[in-house]
Write an enzyme that holds these catalytic residues in place. Structure first.
Site, short mmCIF file in Angstrom:
data_model
loop_
_atom_site.label_atom_id
_atom_site.label_comp_id
_atom_site.label_asym_id
_atom_site.label_seq_id
_atom_site.Cartn_x
_atom_site.Cartn_y
_atom_site.Cartn_z
N HIS A 56 0.83 -1.21 0.00
CA HIS A 56 0.00 0.00 0.00
C HIS A 56 0.86 1.26 0.00
CE1 HIS A 56 -3.15 -2.83 0.84
NE2 HIS A 56 -4.08 -1.89 0.95
N HIS A 79 0.25 -4.21 9.00
CA HIS A 79 1.70 -4.32 8.87
C HIS A 79 2.35 -3.92 10.18
CE1 HIS A 79 2.52 -5.13 4.58
NE2 HIS A 79 1.41 -4.47 4.34
N ASP A 111 7.61 -2.43 8.42
CA ASP A 111 7.17 -2.52 7.02
C ASP A 111 6.93 -1.13 6.43
OD1 ASP A 111 7.15 -5.17 7.70
OD2 ASP A 111 4.98 -5.31 7.89
#
Length: 312
Positions: free
Chosen positions: A176, A217, A221
């Site tokens: 994302h 996450h 990350d």
């Protein structure tokens, strides 16, 4: 009525130019789109290797309260808004006068940034599989482990979109945030609204926090995505040829065909290729993209783009 005709003529001419570029670059565009599927396939594959376990200690989890399953949609909604807003913006040269780029060439750059970042992402999440922090990846969830596939078709179909939304194991680093940062960096270079540039960075930060708060996450990350994507875009952008300058003094990017050599259509085509509006009352020059001036410099850049060469 007159303005509607002028707008329709502008859309038609702009479309003809973009279609010519598309015929030149369709193979590269298709390769970038196909890699999006390969990336999804890789993320699906690592889910078969995922083994749930205790959630790792994480600074972001300590600071940000968990949104929970009921509010997990918030981060996805914001990402959808970012994605759709960027896509719409890349097609605005078909309608608005402030044309600083060609849509086909812009998407070539975007896909190059995405593919390079996603290759690095695939390498990292296959190197080490971390226990997923999301609710559906924890011990006891039926989605935490995938049963062995019954056929090759089951793997290749990747159960889209459910398999993407409820994936586990593809953690370092956030996909994302790859898309978000690539979109923000691209607008920061080719966009024209200073306030929107500032707002885009704010939205990227909010998106980062929401991803951690929704436990999709770990914080690492997000941190890795921030410096990796920025570095990838910086170095890839240096290797790619500059986008053609659409200011009034530049050379046309593509040669005119026989139909376009007649009368008014030819004049309009030249204006649109060179960044002018069809409306004769609008005489303002377009803002230059690459900061280079003069016909010779732009002609070189235009030829390099059309011929597919890269100036080192």
């Amino acid at each position: 009525m007159w303005r509607a005709k002028q707008l329709w003529r502008k859309v038609c001419i702009e479309t003809s130019v973009e279609l010519q570029l598309l015929m030149e670059k369709w193979r590269l565009l298709l390769a970038g789109i196909i890699f999006q599927y390969i990336h999804g396939l890789a993320a699906r594959g690592v889910h078969y290797l995922h083994r749930p376990g205790p959630t790792l200690q994480d600074l972001g989890f300590m600071i940000l309260p968990e949104l929970g399953k009921e509010r997990g949609y918030i981060s996805e909604s914001l990402f959808t808004f970012i994605f759709l807003s960027f896509v719409v913006w890349t097609f605005h040269p078909f309608v608005y006068h402030s044309k600083r780029f060609y849509t086909v060439l812009l998407w070539l750059r975007v896909l190059a940034f995405l593919v390079a970042s996603q290759v690095l992402r695939i390498i990292t999440f296959y190197s080490t599989q971390l226990p997923g922090p999301n609710y559906h990846c924890r011990e006891g969830s039926m989605l935490a482990r995938l049963p062995p596939p019954k056929s090759v078709t089951e793997v290749l179909l990747i159960n889209f979109p459910r398999g993407v939304i409820y994936g586990c194991g593809d953690l370092i680093f956030s996909s994302h945030m790859i898309f978000t940062l690539v979109f923000v960096l691209t607008y920061n270079k080719y966009g024209s609204k200073r306030f929107i540039k500032f707002l885009a960075w704010v939205v990227a930060i909010v998106q980062s926090l929401l991803i951690v708060a929704s436990r999709k996450h770990y914080t690492v990350d997000i941190v890795v995505a921030w410096y990796t994507v920025n570095l990838v875009v910086f170095f890839i952008d240096k290797k790619l040829p500059e986008m053609p300058d659409r200011s009034s003094g530049s050379q046309p990017l593509l040669p005119l065909n026989a139909k376009e050599k007649d009368g008014k259509f030819r004049e309009d085509h030249h204006k649109l290729l060179n960044g002018k509006t069809v409306d004769a009352a609008d005489r303002r020059q377009r803002v230059q993209v690459n900061g280079k001036h003069g016909e010779d410099a732009n002609h070189i850049h235009s030829n390099s783009v059309v011929n597919g060469t890269v100036d080192d």
